[in-house]
Each structure stands twice: as structure tokens, then as C-alpha cells.
Design a protein around this motif. Sequence first.
Motif, mmCIF file in Angstrom:
data_model
loop_
_atom_site.group_PDB
_atom_site.id
_atom_site.type_symbol
_atom_site.label_atom_id
_atom_site.label_comp_id
_atom_site.label_asym_id
_atom_site.label_seq_id
_atom_site.Cartn_x
_atom_site.Cartn_y
_atom_site.Cartn_z
ATOM 1 N N ILE A 151 0.832 -1.204 0.000
ATOM 2 C CA ILE A 151 0.000 0.000 0.000
ATOM 3 C C ILE A 151 0.867 1.256 0.000
ATOM 4 O O ILE A 151 0.620 2.210 -0.741
ATOM 5 C CB ILE A 151 -0.937 0.022 1.224
ATOM 6 C CG1 ILE A 151 -1.835 -1.224 1.237
ATOM 7 C CG2 ILE A 151 -1.809 1.284 1.226
ATOM 8 C CD1 ILE A 151 -2.671 -1.359 2.498
ATOM 9 N N ILE A 152 1.885 1.248 0.855
ATOM 10 C CA ILE A 152 2.774 2.400 1.010
ATOM 11 C C ILE A 152 4.216 1.914 0.870
ATOM 12 O O ILE A 152 4.833 1.532 1.865
ATOM 13 C CB ILE A 152 2.617 3.070 2.394
ATOM 14 C CG1 ILE A 152 1.150 3.243 2.756
ATOM 15 C CG2 ILE A 152 3.357 4.392 2.461
ATOM 16 C CD1 ILE A 152 0.924 3.592 4.208
ATOM 17 N N PRO A 153 4.762 1.862 -0.325
ATOM 18 C CA PRO A 153 6.152 1.414 -0.471
ATOM 19 C C PRO A 153 7.081 2.229 0.432
ATOM 20 O O PRO A 153 7.116 3.451 0.346
ATOM 21 C CB PRO A 153 6.452 1.657 -1.952
ATOM 22 C CG PRO A 153 5.108 1.626 -2.610
ATOM 23 C CD PRO A 153 4.170 2.248 -1.605
ATOM 24 N N GLN A 154 7.777 1.520 1.314
ATOM 25 C CA GLN A 154 8.582 2.202 2.322
ATOM 26 C C GLN A 154 10.051 2.359 1.930
ATOM 27 O O GLN A 154 10.676 3.344 2.246
ATOM 28 C CB GLN A 154 8.518 1.420 3.653
ATOM 29 C CG GLN A 154 7.116 1.298 4.230
ATOM 30 C CD GLN A 154 6.613 2.616 4.727
ATOM 31 O OE1 GLN A 154 7.319 3.327 5.436
ATOM 32 N NE2 GLN A 154 5.399 2.972 4.354
ATOM 33 N N LYS A 155 10.574 1.353 1.286
ATOM 34 C CA LYS A 155 12.013 1.331 1.045
ATOM 35 C C LYS A 155 12.320 0.966 -0.404
ATOM 36 O O LYS A 155 11.618 0.165 -1.021
ATOM 37 C CB LYS A 155 12.685 0.283 1.949
ATOM 38 C CG LYS A 155 12.453 0.469 3.444
ATOM 39 C CD LYS A 155 13.283 1.579 4.022
ATOM 40 C CE LYS A 155 13.148 1.618 5.547
ATOM 41 N NZ LYS A 155 13.920 2.716 6.126
ATOM 42 N N LYS A 156 13.364 1.556 -0.929
ATOM 43 C CA LYS A 156 13.884 1.122 -2.219
ATOM 44 C C LYS A 156 14.861 -0.005 -1.951
ATOM 45 O O LYS A 156 15.848 0.175 -1.243
ATOM 46 C CB LYS A 156 14.587 2.280 -2.928
ATOM 47 C CG LYS A 156 13.662 3.405 -3.354
ATOM 48 C CD LYS A 156 14.439 4.511 -4.058
ATOM 49 C CE LYS A 156 13.512 5.637 -4.489
ATOM 50 N NZ LYS A 156 14.249 6.743 -5.136
#
Length: 305
Positions: A144-149
Motif C-alpha cells: 500500500i505504502i512502499p517504504q524502502k527502495k
Amino acid sequence: MIHKVIDRLEELIEIIPPKLTEINELNFSFKSSPEKWSKKEILGHLIDSATNNHQRFLRAQFENSPTIWYDQNNWVEKSNYQNIDKQHLIDFWTNYNKHLVHIIKSINVENLKNKCKTKDRSDLTIEFLICDYIEHLEHHLEQIIPQKKMKIQKAELTDNEILTQITKKSKAYWGFSEEVLTEWEHLLIVSKKYIEENQVYKLIVENEPIGYYSYFTTDEKSVKLDNLFLLPQYIGKGFGKVLMEHFLNEVRNIGINRITLDSEPNTEKFYNKFGFFKIGQFESSIKDRFLPIMELKLDEEKNVS
């Protein structure tokens, strides 16, 4: 361990709702295909997960290994989350998880070992289910909320020192004494020769290596998973699953059908989740401490939801 899980859930309850609120309705409801969940439906699925784990955390304390599971796709479809107000879902998820924090804090320590059955699994302790709930939660929040690359790539010879540090810090996380860690010093070193002679893959998050796994072939169709380590701050947050899924895909692609590994007692349940079973054990250098020998046959593996 359970205190760290509680702290993480409380942290998520604090930081996630504002980020969800920032997502516009169009993005939140968008479905890339009819069979794929929207972000709104993923959040609904997390509410369903909370509902079912609520029962597990409670009923396993006073029932004899109850069987509790749910058909996740039907729950999402019949709940019609796609047509519910976004803020209602966010508030519901937030308040339900606040209630779960209260439930978890109220469980007596001895009851954490009580067990519950899911559809495809044997008895699982309440403690395991709590940890698994958080890992599952973070996995879907990332959707839902991509946090990290992040990316996984082959380790280079010059990675030996950082991989050694990851190994040592990961071992220390599990509470081993300085004396034991010093005794194991030579076993925790990842040398350039080791990287050259084995298959070693590192997990990079925001351009920094935070974990790795390594394996070697034992015969034409078999490999041994030799190492899988993460920096302590990334343990229990879904990154171990990322490494395992990459590893399993990697060995499937080269035609492997059998994997073995020597597990730590405190990570045995992690490997159980991917279908590994204990086939033996051996005594470690610490007297009366036995390490499980585990096996996975890829054509027989099962997934946990």
C-alpha cells in the motif's frame, strides 16, 4: 521478543494512518486488473487478518488447539471493501490494532506457548502467531505504502567485511554471550574466498546492504542454504521473507528440488513457514544445545497466509 513485536505494532499504529490518509481516493481504489486487490481491499484484508488473529490470540488461551482460518479472497469480496469509505477503513484498522495491542499485552507469559491450528498448518504457538501477524501486516503495508527502495544482487568480493558485520550483529541479536560470540569469531567471518566459492546474494535497502543469504550445491538437484542474516533493526519486518522468496526462486530456476539447512532453534519456525521440516539435529558447541537439521522438497512446499 514479544515486547519488540508490541513496540513495532504500536509504532505502526502511530505512523501508518497519516500515510494512508494522504493517498487520494482514486489511487486507493485503483485495481490493475479485476482479480487484483486495490490498496483499499488490501487494507480490508488486513482488517480480516486482525479479526481472525484476534480469535487465535484469545481462544488458544482457553481452548485446546482450536482450528481457526479464513478464506481470504472470499472475505475481501463479500465484505465489499471496494465500496466502503476510505477513512472508515483507516479508522477501523487503527482501532482494531490498538485493541490487539491490549490483547497481546494481557496474555500471560505461560499462555504464549498455547497452540492453535490454521488450515494448512500443524499446531502453532500464540507467540509465533503474534510474530507472524506483524510480519504479514508489514508485507501488505509495503504494497500500500512502499517504504524502502530495495534490491537483491550478487555479492562482490569486496562485500566480505560488511557481510561479516551483518553476520556478527545478527547473531548477537539472539542474546548470545560475549564469551560465546568470541568463541564463534572464526565461524562468523565471511571471507572473499567464501564469496568466490559459494552463491552469495545481498539485500540492499536505500543503497545500504542490510542482509544476505548464501548457498552451495550438494548434488545435481540439491543445495544447502548456508547462511541467512539480517541486521537486527530489520529482523521481524518482512525482510527475511524477501530474502527467502528470492532464494527459493533462484534455486527453482536452476532445477533444484531439495534444500537442506542447519537452523538455529530460534529460527526454526521461520523456516517452517516456507515448508521446511526438521529431519534431525546435532549438538552445537554449546553443551546441550541442539541445532535442527531441516529439509524442503520444492514439489511439496506449502505457504502460510
